[in-house]
Design an enzyme around this catalytic site. Structure first.
Site, PDB file in Angstrom:
ATOM      1  N   LYS A 147      21.883  80.584  62.637  1.00  0.00           N
ATOM      2  CA  LYS A 147      21.214  80.143  61.418  1.00  0.00           C
ATOM      3  C   LYS A 147      21.113  81.312  60.454  1.00  0.00           C
ATOM      4  CE  LYS A 147      17.852  82.176  61.164  1.00  0.00           C
ATOM      5  NZ  LYS A 147      17.582  83.650  61.105  1.00  0.00           N
ATOM      6  N   TYR A 235      12.620  78.859  59.493  1.00  0.00           N
ATOM      7  CA  TYR A 235      11.836  78.412  60.649  1.00  0.00           C
ATOM      8  C   TYR A 235      10.642  77.554  60.202  1.00  0.00           C
ATOM      9  CZ  TYR A 235      14.395  81.762  63.548  1.00  0.00           C
ATOM     10  OH  TYR A 235      15.381  82.451  64.220  1.00  0.00           O
TER      11      TYR A 235
HETATM   12  P1  NAD Z   1      22.973  92.753  63.152  1.00  0.00           P
HETATM   13  O1  NAD Z   1      23.241  93.517  61.906  1.00  0.00           O
HETATM   14  O2  NAD Z   1      22.262  93.453  64.251  1.00  0.00           O
HETATM   15  O3  NAD Z   1      24.327  92.159  63.733  1.00  0.00           O
HETATM   16  C1  NAD Z   1      25.408  91.797  62.920  1.00  0.00           C
HETATM   17  C2  NAD Z   1      26.698  92.248  63.559  1.00  0.00           C
HETATM   18  O4  NAD Z   1      27.768  91.894  62.685  1.00  0.00           O
HETATM   19  C3  NAD Z   1      26.788  93.762  63.776  1.00  0.00           C
HETATM   20  O5  NAD Z   1      27.286  94.040  65.051  1.00  0.00           O
HETATM   21  C4  NAD Z   1      27.769  94.224  62.701  1.00  0.00           C
HETATM   22  O6  NAD Z   1      28.527  95.361  63.094  1.00  0.00           O
HETATM   23  C5  NAD Z   1      28.668  93.007  62.574  1.00  0.00           C
HETATM   24  N1  NAD Z   1      29.391  92.946  61.296  1.00  0.00           N
HETATM   25  C6  NAD Z   1      30.666  92.541  61.180  1.00  0.00           C
HETATM   26  N2  NAD Z   1      31.061  92.577  59.902  1.00  0.00           N
HETATM   27  C7  NAD Z   1      30.020  93.036  59.202  1.00  0.00           C
HETATM   28  C8  NAD Z   1      29.826  93.315  57.816  1.00  0.00           C
HETATM   29  N3  NAD Z   1      30.782  93.103  56.905  1.00  0.00           N
HETATM   30  N4  NAD Z   1      28.609  93.756  57.438  1.00  0.00           N
HETATM   31  C9  NAD Z   1      27.611  93.932  58.319  1.00  0.00           C
HETATM   32  N5  NAD Z   1      27.746  93.694  59.653  1.00  0.00           N
HETATM   33  C10 NAD Z   1      28.945  93.250  60.075  1.00  0.00           C
HETATM   34  O7  NAD Z   1      22.176  91.448  62.698  1.00  0.00           O
HETATM   35  P2  NAD Z   1      21.410  90.398  63.617  1.00  0.00           P
HETATM   36  O8  NAD Z   1      19.942  90.548  63.391  1.00  0.00           O
HETATM   37  O9  NAD Z   1      21.907  90.463  64.991  1.00  0.00           O
HETATM   38  O10 NAD Z   1      21.815  89.001  62.912  1.00  0.00           O
HETATM   39  C11 NAD Z   1      23.084  88.415  63.093  1.00  0.00           C
HETATM   40  C12 NAD Z   1      22.978  86.905  62.876  1.00  0.00           C
HETATM   41  O11 NAD Z   1      22.107  86.365  63.849  1.00  0.00           O
HETATM   42  C13 NAD Z   1      22.411  86.479  61.529  1.00  0.00           C
HETATM   43  O12 NAD Z   1      23.021  85.298  61.097  1.00  0.00           O
HETATM   44  C14 NAD Z   1      20.948  86.180  61.814  1.00  0.00           C
HETATM   45  O13 NAD Z   1      20.388  85.218  60.939  1.00  0.00           O
HETATM   46  C15 NAD Z   1      21.042  85.650  63.220  1.00  0.00           C
HETATM   47  N6  NAD Z   1      19.814  85.888  63.992  1.00  0.00           N
HETATM   48  C16 NAD Z   1      19.247  84.831  64.587  1.00  0.00           C
HETATM   49  C17 NAD Z   1      18.096  84.998  65.328  1.00  0.00           C
HETATM   50  C18 NAD Z   1      17.491  83.816  66.030  1.00  0.00           C
HETATM   51  O14 NAD Z   1      16.405  83.944  66.559  1.00  0.00           O
HETATM   52  N7  NAD Z   1      18.179  82.690  66.087  1.00  0.00           N
HETATM   53  C19 NAD Z   1      17.510  86.246  65.430  1.00  0.00           C
HETATM   54  C20 NAD Z   1      18.124  87.321  64.803  1.00  0.00           C
HETATM   55  C21 NAD Z   1      19.290  87.132  64.070  1.00  0.00           C
END
Ligand code: NAD
Length: 384
Positions: A147, A235
């Site tokens: 999401k 949420y």
């Molecule tokens: P994060 O930045 O920790 O992870 C993103 C990943 O994407 C990284 O490993 C990064 O290297 C990679 N990536 C690839 N191309 C990229 C670019 N062009 N720019 C930036 N990063 C790039 O973020 P996150 O908190 O893990 O979030 C990732 C996704 O998960 C989002 O869509 C977020 O909404 C979702 N999320 C959902 C929940 C949940 O509870 N459902 C919780 C946290 C995050």
């Protein structure tokens, strides 16, 4: 009443599933765990489980999702897609993923030739969801996407269309809809146990941290799609929708970002929004990137109030029902919501059923969030 006697009576009742907690004047009634316990089934043998590829090894993927496969019963981790080879190799070694199943963003499409992979799970910044979902579907794999589904309604629709064209399934990872405390709250609210539903309030907030790499892309409109609304306000919106089981027919909203705060040059800080549902329930929702953590909702019925706080955390939820007669705390067994969600999608694929949170569910939220922005921008109540 004799205090000690009262305490002993209640402790005796504990054996029957009723105990007193905290103040002596209000007893907390704890219902037997079985009230909301889910059916227990043995795990499938590894050969029968569906193989999952994780795309993006960021914070959420590595801290929550990847470890949760250990608790899955019909899903197994078989591949990683990452721009960082060394990181992918490290996680492959820790979690028993074959190094030959490590892909990068350039050779991602060649996943189509790997029969070990049945499902792809996109955990990338929001602005990349549509592209990697569509490419994954075109590679012939079933697709789960984090999401918010995508930045725009058009992208969401393109993702749904790509799934239809590929005859693959698409699910949006709305973990709360698989989490036992939220499921119990839905049951209370929709079964009439709270009386007629009058109001849902839901608040989600946290302080965006520019030093955290996972928060940096969240300040970038192109990668995040929006600010606190897209990330966590979703949420609050989801809670209002799944608690009522209805779709809003009117929306109003107000947005405020602290002037001069560099975090909010491109995305918004605070959003308050109101929803009116056809059955007569109102919702007051908020989200913020500027205050301390909150992840809760309350449901006000004509007979009772339900509070779930935290409601959408990863673990340690707390559900309370307040009535005139006192307070109840139903005893609900915590379960790994990520494993439940992942297995739900595997089961949907195996049984050829529509998952509970398909692409259309993600599209609806993106559509409504854009109407929330429009309501705030125009200062008017919008009919949906
Ligand atoms: P994060 O930045 O920790 O992870 C993103 C990943 O994407 C990284 O490993 C990064 O290297 C990679 N990536 C690839 N191309 C990229 C670019 N062009 N720019 C930036 N990063 C790039 O973020 P996150 O908190 O893990 O979030 C990732 C996704 O998960 C989002 O869509 C977020 O909404 C979702 N999320 C959902 C929940 C949940 O509870 N459902 C919780 C946290 C995050």
């Amino acid at each position: 009443m004799n205090r000690e006697l009262s305490r002993r009576t209640l402790l005796h009742k504990a054996g029957l599933g009723l105990i007193a907690v905290g103040a002596t004047s209000i007893s907390t009634i704890i219902k037997p765990a079985s009230t909301f316990a889910q059916a227990k089934e043995p795990p499938m043998p590894p050969t029968k489980r569906l193989g999952w590829a994780i795309v993006g090894l960021g914070k959420f993927a590595t801290e929550q999702i990847i470890p949760s496969f250990a608790e899955c019963k019909s899903s197994k981790l078989v591949a990683f897609v990452s721009g960082d080879k060394a990181k992918a190799e490290k996680y492959a070694l820790s979690y028993g993923v074959n190094p030959k199943n490590i892909y990068n963003y350039q050779n991602y499409d060649s996943i189509r030739n790997n029969p070990e992979i049945d499902v792809i799970y996109i955990i990338l910044p929001n602005g990349l969801h549509a592209e990697y979902t569509i490419r994954g579907l075109q590679a012939g794999k079933h697709l789960m996407c984090e999401k918010p589904m995508a930045n725009t309604v058009q992208e969401c629709q393109a993702m749904i269309d790509a799934a239809k064209k590929a005859t693959r399934k698409l699910m949006i990872a709305y973990r709360a809809q698989y989490e036992p405390f939220n499921l119990a709250a839905i049951k209370y609210a929709r079964s009439g146990q709270l009386g007629k539903l009058k109001l849902v309030t839901s608040d989600h907030g946290r302080n965006l941290d520019p030093k955290d790499p996972a928060d940096r892309w969240r300040m970038n409109k192109k990668l995040a799609g929006g600010g606190s609304l897209y990330d966590i306000g979703i949420y609050s919106l989801q809670a209002a929708r799944y608690i009522t089981g209805e779709e809003p027919i009117e929306i109003n909203a107000m947005i405020y970002s602290t002037p001069g705060d560099a975090r909010f040059r491109e995305v918004e800080e605070n959003v308050n929004f109101g929803l009116r549902f056809p059955g007569g329930t109102l919702a007051n929702c908020s989200c913020s990137y500027g205050h301390s953590d909150v992840k809760r909702f309350q449901v006000f019925g004509s007979d009772a109030t339900l509070e779930l706080d935290p409601a959408t955390d990863y673990y340690r939820h707390r559900l309370i029902i307040k009535r005139k007669s006192g307070m109840e705390e139903p005893q609900i067994q915590e379960q790994n919501q990520f494993a439940l969600e992942i297995d739900h999608f595997s089961q949907s694929i195996m049984e050829n059923k529509q998952p509970k949170t398909p692409g259309e569910e993600g599209l609806q939220d993106v559509r409504l969030m854009n109407l929330i922005y429009e309501a705030a921008r125009t200062g008017s109540t919008i009919k949906v």
